[in-house]
Every structure is written in C-alpha cells, then in structure tokens.
Design an enzyme around this catalytic site. Structure first.
Site, PDB file in Angstrom:
ATOM      1  CB  THR A 135      -0.910   0.010   1.247  1.00 29.67           C
ATOM      2  OG1 THR A 135      -1.593   1.258   1.345  1.00 29.67           O
ATOM      3  CG2 THR A 135      -0.083  -0.173   2.520  1.00 29.67           C
ATOM      4  CG  ASP A 136      -1.161   4.925  -1.049  1.00 25.35           C
ATOM      5  OD1 ASP A 136      -1.713   4.315  -0.118  1.00 25.35           O
ATOM      6  OD2 ASP A 136      -1.774   5.741  -1.776  1.00 25.35           O
ATOM      7  CD  GLU A 137      -3.453   3.615   4.419  1.00 25.26           C
ATOM      8  OE1 GLU A 137      -3.301   3.787   5.644  1.00 25.26           O
ATOM      9  OE2 GLU A 137      -4.520   3.229   3.906  1.00 25.26           O
ATOM     10  CE1 TYR A 161      -3.128  -2.372   5.677  1.00 23.69           C
ATOM     11  CE2 TYR A 161      -3.356  -0.028   5.198  1.00 23.69           C
ATOM     12  CZ  TYR A 161      -3.226  -1.329   4.759  1.00 23.69           C
ATOM     13  OH  TYR A 161      -3.172  -1.610   3.421  1.00 23.69           O
ATOM     14  CE  LYS A 165       0.284  -4.591   3.020  1.00 23.85           C
ATOM     15  NZ  LYS A 165       0.095  -5.965   2.474  1.00 23.85           N
TER      16      LYS A 165
END
Length: 369
Positions: A135-137, A161, A165
């Site tokens: 993810t870009d997060e 989260y 990741k």
C-alpha cells in the site's frame, strides 16, 4: 512446476477481482488460499464454481505446514500475496491482529517460498516469483503541494495498519537481498470497485446514501486520496508479475486525487440520478461531519512513472467512469451486500461510528448544491 499460481487472500476485495481477472485473461490454474475472515467472501468467486482452474483452500497464511504442502503439491510458478488486514480503523482497535497477519503471515510465506524455491532448478528456478501486494500508506502523509510518493520515498507509516505493511515490505526486501529470492513489490493507492467490503469509504457511502442513513465524514472531509479502480490494479499486478524486474518495487496509482468530501458528494449525486427517492431527498443532506480518527493522514498521491515507463501500464478508468461503474455494481448486487452484512459487521459499524455520530458529532452542515 506448472503454469499454476498460488494466490493468498483471493476471496477478499482485490484478491477476488484478481483471481476472476486472471482466469479470464490468462486461463491458467489458481490455487486460492483464504481464511474467509470478515472481509473474505467465497460468494465473490461464485462464477468460478465448478471451474477446475480454480482450486480454493480455506486456511491461514500463518500455517507454515499448510503453505508448504500447497507449494509441494501444486508446484506453482508464482506466489501472489494479497492476504492482509487492511482497514485502518480496525487497526486502531485491534493492532495485534494486524501484526499477526501482515507481519508474521508474510514472514511465514517468505520462509516457505524460499525453501520451495531452493529446491527448484534450471528454468523453473529462474521463472519463480514472489509478488507482494502492499500500500501507499507505508510512505506516510503528504502536504498539499508535496510531490507524489515514488518508489524511493522514505517510509514513514502513521497507523498500526501502515506500520504492519511497512514491516512486511521490509521482510520481502530482506529475503531478496539476503538470499536472492526473486520478489516483486507493488504499492498501490486506494482501490475501489466491485466486491469491496462495506466498511470502506466508497461502499459505506453508497449503501448508507441508498438507505437514507447518515454519511459520516471524518474531520473536515478534505483528506485526499489517489483513487485506483480495482480492475486497473489487477492489470498492473499481472504486468509486474510477468515482466517486472526481481527485487524491484512498482508504485501503482489511479492518477485520480480526490478529497474525501468530493468522493462522497459524487456518490450522492449519482444515487440521486440512478436511484432517486423523494422520501430521502437530496442525499448531500445526509452528510454528517464526525470526529476525525487518530493520526488520520492528510494526503496520499502516487507517482506511477516507473511502471508506466518500464511496463507500459497506465490506468484505463478515470474516476468519473470508475465510480459510476461502482455505484451501478452495488445497485445491481444488493443480494451480495445483504449476505456480507453479518451481525459481526453491524457490531463493528456500531462500535466505530456510534459515538462519533452521537455526542461527539459536529453539527451537520448542508453542502452547496
């Protein structure tokens, strides 16, 4: 080894779209490993019932003997890893679950894939790939005028989260640089489209607006996300798997930055057009600003130049066309919606939003038409 691939989390939102797309576009077998937790739904794959190219296995990616047995039995040429806890709000309540699945689960897959790959020889060893969907997060947050995230942006995760990741991304990188495992990593922006679990922003707003319920918008509603239609994401993953360079990361974005409030008002207007209801009235009136969640990242944006230049991929759906397709899909699949709205899901929504919509709710504002 044969042409089969092993997919983890293939009954979830992005995973099921990928499996359906893979069977249609490639036609080679998929071994689908999914635990069928709240967000995994076997009904997503109903059209593959009886199709011998789809082999479904209910199980946990943390179960090392199971993963080992699947690799030995089916001899896949690739492992595509979607399985993850992915909802930021849930990570604020139960971060331990995210660490277990996203970190330890990825570690288990890497260890078993490494042992499997070490037993391969010749062309089969050269051909094998481990593709990790992230993810870009992991990159943190951007200010309004900051350049978009690139593959060289430093990691700065801001939620449990995102941190889980980021940890899994680092493990994947380590297995390549330490032992040479041929890995690929994709970091995508916010996905939307068919089969997305109703707790995420777009399906939640579609369904609440359809039923005349409040539309809870965090903070001032100006948090910005880059929206990627799930079908475009699936195409990108196929391209990275087939032609990506081992050890590399590819950012995948939709080139569609939108503030959350603009996403919500677009959904309201589409539903007013596609399913008008005089008893509800203009659905923009349902918008309710609620207390922001802790650590809410302000803006995400993806620079997808690398995947475009190296693999000639670019998104085909503009946000305007993709969101219309998405709203239409939910309107046409209300039976699916009702099936996934279990008691556990309703309890979660109540837990996450009830207080925000109650005593701490900011005054509802009617947006300009």
């Amino acid at each position: 080894m044969n042409d089969a691939i092993l997919v983890t989390g293939g009954a979830g939102f992005i995973g099921s779209n990928f499996v359906l797309d893979w069977i249609q576009q490639r036609g080679t077998p998929v071994i689908n490993l999914d635990l069928l937790t709240y967000a995994g739904n076997a009904a997503n794959l109903q059209t593959l019932e009886g199709d011998t190219r789809h082999i479904f296995v209910r199980g946990d990616i943390c179960d090392a003997p199971l993963v080992k047995s699947l690799l030995e039995k089916y001899q896949p040429r690739a492992l595509v890893h979607f399985a993850a806890e992915s909802h930021v709000d849930r990570s604020l309540v139960s971060p331990d679950t995210f660490i277990q699945t996203n970190v330890f689960g990825t570690f288990t897959l890497l260890r078993q894939a490494h042992e499997y790959w070490n037993r391969l020889t010749g062309h089969e060893r050269e051909q094998f790939r481990f593709l990790h969907v992230s993810t870009d997060e992991v990159y943190g947050t951007l200010d309004e005028h900051d350049p978009a995230f690139s593959e060289t942006t430093a990691y700065a995760p801001n939620s449990p989260y995102a941190a889980s990741k980021a940890s899994s991304d680092h493990l994947v990188r380590a297995w390549h640089h330490t032992w040479g495992l041929p890995v690929l990593t994709t970091n995508c922006s916010n996905n939307y489209g068919p089969f997305q679990f109703p707790e995420k922003l777009i399906p939640l707003m579609i369904l609440n607006a359809l039923e005349g319920k409040p539309l809870p918008v965090y903070g001032d509603g100006l948090n910005v996300r880059d929206w990627l239609f799930v079908g475009d994401h699936c195409t990108a993953i196929r391209e990275v798997l087939e032609r990506g360079r081992p050890g590399e990361t590819y950012n995948v974005g939709g080139s569609s930055e939108r503030a959350n409030i603009d996403v919500v008002t677009t959904i309201c207007d589409l539903l007013d057009e596609m399913r008008p209801n005089a008893g509800i009235g203009p659905r923009r009136n349902l918008i309710t600003y609620v207390t922001d969640r802790p650590g809410h990242d302000r803006r995400y944006a993806i620079n997808a130049t690398k995947i475009t230049h190296e693999l000639s991929w670019h998104p085909l759906e503009r946000f305007e066309s993709g969101i219309r397709r998405t709203v239409a899909w939910y309107l046409d699949h209300l039976d699916w919606v009702n099936n996934v709205r279990s008691g556990a899901y309703q309890q979660w929504i109540e837990h996450n939003y009830a207080e925000r919509l109650g005593t701490e709710r900011q005054q509802t504002e009617q947006l300009p038409q």
